[in-house]
Design a protein around this motif. Sequence first.
Motif, PDB file in Angstrom:
ATOM      1  N   LYS A  67      31.059 -15.131  16.199  1.00  0.00           N
ATOM      2  CA  LYS A  67      31.329 -13.852  15.534  1.00  0.00           C
ATOM      3  C   LYS A  67      30.980 -12.646  16.405  1.00  0.00           C
ATOM      4  O   LYS A  67      31.699 -11.651  16.422  1.00  0.00           O
ATOM      5  N   ILE A  68      29.858 -12.696  17.071  1.00  0.00           N
ATOM      6  CA  ILE A  68      29.383 -11.540  17.855  1.00  0.00           C
ATOM      7  C   ILE A  68      29.049 -12.021  19.255  1.00  0.00           C
ATOM      8  O   ILE A  68      28.496 -13.102  19.444  1.00  0.00           O
ATOM      9  N   GLU A  69      29.380 -11.216  20.242  1.00  0.00           N
ATOM     10  CA  GLU A  69      29.062 -11.565  21.633  1.00  0.00           C
ATOM     11  C   GLU A  69      27.539 -11.615  21.821  1.00  0.00           C
ATOM     12  O   GLU A  69      26.766 -11.009  21.080  1.00  0.00           O
ATOM     13  N   GLY A  70      27.120 -12.397  22.837  1.00  0.00           N
ATOM     14  CA  GLY A  70      25.697 -12.516  23.129  1.00  0.00           C
ATOM     15  C   GLY A  70      25.371 -13.884  23.726  1.00  0.00           C
ATOM     16  O   GLY A  70      26.247 -14.733  23.903  1.00  0.00           O
ATOM     17  N   ASP A  71      24.108 -14.072  24.018  1.00  0.00           N
ATOM     18  CA  ASP A  71      23.632 -15.364  24.553  1.00  0.00           C
ATOM     19  C   ASP A  71      23.063 -16.193  23.403  1.00  0.00           C
ATOM     20  O   ASP A  71      22.213 -15.714  22.642  1.00  0.00           O
ATOM     21  N   TYR A  72      23.514 -17.423  23.347  1.00  0.00           N
ATOM     22  CA  TYR A  72      23.130 -18.297  22.244  1.00  0.00           C
ATOM     23  C   TYR A  72      22.524 -19.608  22.774  1.00  0.00           C
ATOM     24  O   TYR A  72      22.803 -20.033  23.902  1.00  0.00           O
ATOM     25  N   LYS A  73      21.712 -20.196  21.910  1.00  0.00           N
ATOM     26  CA  LYS A  73      21.177 -21.542  22.167  1.00  0.00           C
ATOM     27  C   LYS A  73      21.544 -22.403  20.962  1.00  0.00           C
ATOM     28  O   LYS A  73      21.222 -22.064  19.830  1.00  0.00           O
ATOM     29  N   ILE A  74      22.253 -23.520  21.258  1.00  0.00           N
ATOM     30  CA  ILE A  74      22.631 -24.461  20.199  1.00  0.00           C
ATOM     31  C   ILE A  74      21.722 -25.679  20.333  1.00  0.00           C
ATOM     32  O   ILE A  74      21.665 -26.310  21.392  1.00  0.00           O
ATOM     33  N   ILE A  75      21.002 -25.993  19.260  1.00  0.00           N
ATOM     34  CA  ILE A  75      20.014 -27.081  19.239  1.00  0.00           C
ATOM     35  C   ILE A  75      20.521 -28.199  18.323  1.00  0.00           C
ATOM     36  O   ILE A  75      20.962 -27.941  17.196  1.00  0.00           O
ATOM     37  N   LEU A  76      20.466 -29.425  18.826  1.00  0.00           N
ATOM     38  CA  LEU A  76      20.817 -30.595  18.022  1.00  0.00           C
ATOM     39  C   LEU A  76      19.554 -31.408  17.764  1.00  0.00           C
ATOM     40  O   LEU A  76      18.840 -31.786  18.690  1.00  0.00           O
ATOM     41  N   LYS A  77      19.264 -31.658  16.474  1.00  0.00           N
ATOM     42  CA  LYS A  77      18.164 -32.539  16.092  1.00  0.00           C
ATOM     43  C   LYS A  77      18.749 -33.722  15.320  1.00  0.00           C
ATOM     44  O   LYS A  77      19.641 -33.547  14.483  1.00  0.00           O
ATOM     45  N   VAL A  78      18.246 -34.918  15.604  1.00  0.00           N
ATOM     46  CA  VAL A  78      18.730 -36.116  14.908  1.00  0.00           C
ATOM     47  C   VAL A  78      17.537 -36.937  14.412  1.00  0.00           C
ATOM     48  O   VAL A  78      16.455 -36.927  15.002  1.00  0.00           O
ATOM     49  N   LYS A  79      17.764 -37.642  13.313  1.00  0.00           N
ATOM     50  CA  LYS A  79      16.753 -38.566  12.778  1.00  0.00           C
ATOM     51  C   LYS A  79      17.439 -39.525  11.822  1.00  0.00           C
ATOM     52  O   LYS A  79      18.554 -39.269  11.347  1.00  0.00           O
ATOM     53  N   ASP A  80      16.748 -40.634  11.531  1.00  0.00           N
ATOM     54  CA  ASP A  80      17.226 -41.567  10.521  1.00  0.00           C
ATOM     55  C   ASP A  80      16.876 -41.023   9.137  1.00  0.00           C
ATOM     56  O   ASP A  80      15.897 -40.294   8.971  1.00  0.00           O
TER      57      ASP A  80
END
Length: 682
Positions: free
Chosen positions: A361-374
Amino acid sequence: MSELLITFDKESPSLVDEKINIKVMPEESEVECKFLEGAPGERNLTWKPIQDFSDKKECQWRPRKSGDYMIMVQYKDKNSKKIKNTKISYQIKGIEEKDVLENNNKNNKLIKDIIIDKTSLVIGDKINLEVLASEDEEILLYRFWVKGKQGWEPLKDYSIENKLTYTTTKAEDGEILIECKRPSSKENVDDFTTVIFKVKEQPIIEINTFECLSENLLINEELIFKVGVNCDNSRTILYKFLRMDSNGRINCVQDYSTKNIISISEKQKGEYKLLCYVRDIFSNKQYDDRACMIYSVKAYDEIKIRKFSSDSNSPQVEGSNILFKSSVIGGKEILYRYIVEGPVAEDTGYIRSRNFNWETKIEGDYKIILKVKDISFDGDYEDIRELNFKIDKKGEKPVKITDITASKTRGCIKNEPINIKVKAEGGTELKYSFVVYKNGKEKERSNYGITNWVNFTPEESGEYEVEIRVIDKYSSKEYDCHDFIFFKVRDYEEAEIDYVLLSPKEIYLVGDIIELETIVQNTKNILLRYVTKINGHEVEDTGFIESKRLRLKPKCSGKYTFEIYAKNILCNEEYDIKKELSLYVHEAIPVSNTKIIIRNNNIIANNEVTFDVSSEGGKEVCYEFYIMEKGNWVRVQSYSRKNYYTFLPFSTGNYRILVLSKSYYKKINYEDYTLLEFEVKA
């Protein structure tokens, strides 16, 4: 203190002034003995000591005159004053009767020889002996004794059977006494002899291997354990397995059996102990050796993120949709959580989808975090990955690869062309480049051009990777987006299994013929290998053969799994393709159509009535009978092969009979049942 047996080295009768050795058996008894001679007198016997009380169990006797003698042995325990005695008669002849006596002694020798198969044994071996009698005798009686701790112990009383089989149970020096007499003889024994043998301990049994054959120890999965010992197949070894859970509860998985491989399935995670006891089938010990294995069972394999990527490279423009993909191994029910940190934050919470579509939606620097668990894990996450992404101010539509197609992805042969096409969108004017890698090394590439396809001809066998790069005409990047397609190229046409045909049956029984036919392409150049497993255990491996059919006749029930491997005759690898097929073979069809038949329809109180039962199917069908009398069910006959029950009613009224039926080997309460109401009249 058992009774002693008196023996002589010379048969009765003997001659005056001859030396006669008297011995008592058993020799090792812890008693003191006194030997006495009962010499014949005018009215009665006159007792004269031969040898006073001592530890000796043998003495020498030299009679001075002829007559009928009585030999008595008095004996007592060393620490006791209580005296017991035993007697035996013996006849002495004069010198003038020597010739007659010799002939009589010769005639009194009834046992000619003893044939014994072996005298050196180990515990559990059997001794087989046969008594050879004098040829002059037609019928004789034989009696057998074995020397024990308390003296001579009877094995077999007098009979005409002249053979004996004796099983050894202790490691010791042993002795068997054989007594013989004529049926008409008034004597207790006419002739006797002994045979001596030695019994040794079996070689010590030791457990030398205790292993788990299952790679992953997970709940509700089959865990297979195997035990090995230091003995060859000539000995019969029994194995017993006990399982202990984390709370110390113990249950017997397998009682003593010759099976050294067991299968366990745990329902809860935790640490367990498996104890194995082994012993020889003839061992008198509780066990000869034992071992313990500690194993931990997990709910699932450890969760790891193998790959976390996006379908578009950074940077992208605002308003674009970016698809994030993840590849995770392990776990049972995996949950995914995507967190976007930047000017506009997002958090999906834990979801089941492994893909996340992010609408920028908006310009900028982003961090995408993936967390997984059972789903069963209580913590925040079991693995985590991060990607940095830059969103620029909205410009033109971003470049994306929408589709990649190839003329073939399987069965690729060297020197045969493969056509690759790519579809992409976005940008203003797109250009394409194709880079070919073999075994991770770049082999060739095409310069960027407007052609969105290429004919790729592999000249060598091996694994190839083709990278498709797409760039906008005005882009300053190396590429705007890219993707990969993989090929495995061979020198030959690899095998391809189209179908595996199975003889059509609803239920397979032990003894039925199972026939498999494999339909493959390029049939003449294809070899097939059939691996047959029963309940997970491999029982047959044909190796690679030309036959496209497998025919077998199952001898036991269980889950039959057929692994079919196919390969071209030029294949240097283990196989080209594999398929698997499973079916169940039953011991017998289920018991059904159980019926009760009354032998006499007019049932009267105090008169017996018999109920016959019949059924269909099953194997070695057993029946259990219940009678309802005055509203109460009573079991009147437990499960057995007996298919009838005789009932004696003592009072009139309405009764009901219930019969349960099942196959003998089935570990269930019943397979079928039937009810019958009847009336008892006065």
